[in-house]
Enzyme design. Structure first.
Site, PDB file in Angstrom:
ATOM      1  N   HIS A 151       0.817  -1.214   0.000  1.00  0.00           N
ATOM      2  CA  HIS A 151       0.000   0.000   0.000  1.00  0.00           C
ATOM      3  C   HIS A 151       0.852   1.265   0.000  1.00  0.00           C
ATOM      4  O   HIS A 151       0.347   2.349  -0.280  1.00  0.00           O
ATOM      5  CB  HIS A 151      -0.984  -0.004   1.187  1.00  0.00           C
TER       6      HIS A 151
ATOM      7  N   ASP B  76      -0.015  -7.591   1.269  1.00  0.00           N
ATOM      8  CA  ASP B  76       0.435  -6.212   1.462  1.00  0.00           C
ATOM      9  C   ASP B  76       1.957  -6.098   1.503  1.00  0.00           C
ATOM     10  O   ASP B  76       2.516  -5.425   2.359  1.00  0.00           O
ATOM     11  CB  ASP B  76      -0.169  -5.615   2.733  1.00  0.00           C
TER      12      ASP B  76
ATOM     13  N   SER C 154       4.862   2.532   7.717  1.00  0.00           N
ATOM     14  CA  SER C 154       4.531   1.351   6.909  1.00  0.00           C
ATOM     15  C   SER C 154       5.749   0.842   6.158  1.00  0.00           C
ATOM     16  O   SER C 154       6.444   1.598   5.488  1.00  0.00           O
ATOM     17  CB  SER C 154       3.440   1.698   5.894  1.00  0.00           C
TER      18      SER C 154
END
Length: 508
Positions: A148, A178, A255
């Site tokens: 993402h 992901d 992230s």
């Protein structure tokens, strides 16, 4: 009560635009309606948390790099050989891992639903800057991050630990898990992150997170392993399984960054936080990450060429051959089941990931020097990377690689919505370029990874089925000078390329 979680990257509004390198073009029409494939991944639920423009984040990158350079020299200025009590295991762990942590940022388009005066809701698209983190896993510049973070980003900008900047190309991805693999541009070698294991973690042991938190590059926070084996739903279409829960401070921009043990080894990839809570965050265990990344690379390699072997890791080290394709290049090179590959060209091999990475830079038709052990003897052979069009790879992928010189994947629904909104069209989709074959028609026309193929001649390439139909068309099979349409950084461009002539076959 239902809990809500979010991915931990964030986006900042920007207004900058970039210059075109091709001629702006209109989108072609044609080809039947076809399916468009995509997986939705939430990109931060709380967009309002970011209140600084990108320029501020860039300034912070320079400050952070200077701070790290100072920290690297200050610890050596202690009088005599005495080691300061301030130089704790946490300090040592961060110093060990930080050089292999990179900060990722780039433009993407997001859509939000806004209520109108009449009470109805409308989709509103806006250009934003996404932020995230990655870790270097190979000295040639291969970096693991969350999918993402790089989804729909056309140019991935990277800031290294020393403050220098470069760009990266998306190599492979797995949206369902992901995870993504990108490659840094520029000369290496790059420092790789020390690897730990996640199968022996203990609740309560100290951990450290490093990341691009809110644009503050190389932010380090500490905590403990709060729990193990957490299954976390993100939204109606995505969930994470078997995660590490931690109390380390993790924020938007973390992230894809590493969760470290006290030895400075990566034991997880930070991925999500509990909305509205403090000190509740989650990371994908590193053993799971590396297994997934290995599978991603194997799929990517299989689209380009066929070697014809499968293997597994073994306790004594190396990559043990467990199966061979009859007549494949590995078998022709003399390899047998049970052989243990210990080196490919100059790369030492201890794990399936190292083997996959060792052939990632190879080109179709190249001969790889393979060193292997059989019993107590060591042998050397050469194994060819046979172009996948002659192997058992997907026929559409083989045709695209042979005729155009590209590997592709569907761009997804978010791309289609953005194109239709910006260009006021009823467009059905596109195909993201994930690899370009050197010397091919695509390479000669400077098509590059991250471009989105919209059409060839008057036909849209809105799906893999469309591309298959186009490449099987009699006119295309003759290898014409074809007009192509691509999207690069939300600009529609066109050019002309000479397609490869296909051999005569009987269609079924």
């Amino acid at each position: 009560m239902r809990f809500y979680y979010q991915n931990i990257d964030t986006c900042l509004p920007v207004s900058a635009t970039r210059a075109l390198q091709f001629t702006q073009a209109r989108i072609p029409s044609g080809v039947r309606n076809a399916w468009v494939w995509g997986i939705a991944v939430v990109v931060i639920a709380a967009m309002g948390v970011a209140n600084a423009p990108l320029s501020s984040a860039e300034d912070l990158q320079s400050v952070a790099a200077t701070s790290y350079r100072n920290a690297a020299t200050d610890h050596g200025s202690l009088s005599g050989s005495r080691r300061s009590l301030r130089e704790t295991p946490t300090v040592t762990a961060i110093r060990r891992a930080a050089p292999s942590v990179v900060n990722l940022h780039g433009q993407k388009t997001i859509r939000q639903t806004a209520a109108s005066m009449a009470g109805s809701s409308n989709d509103v698209a806006r250009q934003v800057n996404g932020m995230g983190t990655g870790v270097v896993i190979d000295p040639r510049g291969y970096v693991v991050t969350n999918y993402h973070v790089v989804e729909d980003v056309y140019e991935i900008n990277v800031t290294l630990h020393d403050g220098s900047t470069t760009t990266a190309d998306l190599i492979a991805s797995d949206p369902s898990n992901d995870l993504a693999l990108v490659k840094l541009r520029g000369a290496g070698p790059f420092q790789t992150i020390p690897r730990g294991h996640s199968n022996d973690l203990m609740v309560g042991e100290p951990v450290i997170a490093i990341g691009n938190a809110f644009g503050y590059v190389h932010t380090s926070t500490v905590g403990i392993v709060s729990a193990l084996h957490r299954d976390i739903p993100v939204n109606e279409t995505q969930s994470y399984r078997d995660l590490i829960q931690t109390s380390a401070g993790i924020n938007p921009g973390n992230s894809g960054g590493p969760l470290l043990n006290i030895d400075g080894e990566i034991i997880g990839v930070n991925v999500a936080v509990r909305v509205g809570a403090q000190q509740i965050a989650f990371a994908i265990p590193i053993d799971q990450v590396l297994d997934t990344v290995t599978e991603m690379i194997v799929r990517h390699n299989d689209r380009r060429f066929v070697i014809g072997l499968q293997g597994k890791s073994v306790q004594e080290g190396g990559f043990q051959v467990v199966d061979l394709i009859d007549g494949g290049s590995a078998q022709r090179g003399g390899l047998k089941a049970g052989d243990r590959i210990i080196k490919v060209d100059n790369d030492k091999i201890n794990t399936p990931l190292q083997y996959a990475l060792s052939v990632l830079d190879a080109s179709p038709g190249e001969n790889l020097r393979v060193e292997f052990q059989r019993g107590n003897e060591t042998y050397e052979t050469f194994v060819a990377t046979v172009p996948s069009s002659t192997g058992s790879a997907d026929p559409v992928a083989s045709l695209a690689w042979q005729v155009i010189g590209v590997a592709v994947r569907p761009a997804g629904d978010s791309f289609t919505r953005r194109m239709n909104s910006q260009m006021q069209t009823n467009y059905r989709g596109g195909l993201v370029i994930t690899d370009v074959r050197p010397g091919s028609a695509a390479d000669e026309q400077s098509i590059r990874v991250g471009d989105v193929l919209l059409g060839i001649h008057s036909w849209q390439t809105s799906s893999l089925a469309d591309l298959a139909e186009i490449l099987q068309h009699p006119e295309i099979r003759q290898g014409p000078n074809a007009k192509f349409y691509i999207v690069r950084r939300d600009q529609t461009l066109y050019g002309h390329m000479k397609l490869a002539v296909q051999p005569s076959t009987t269609r079924r």
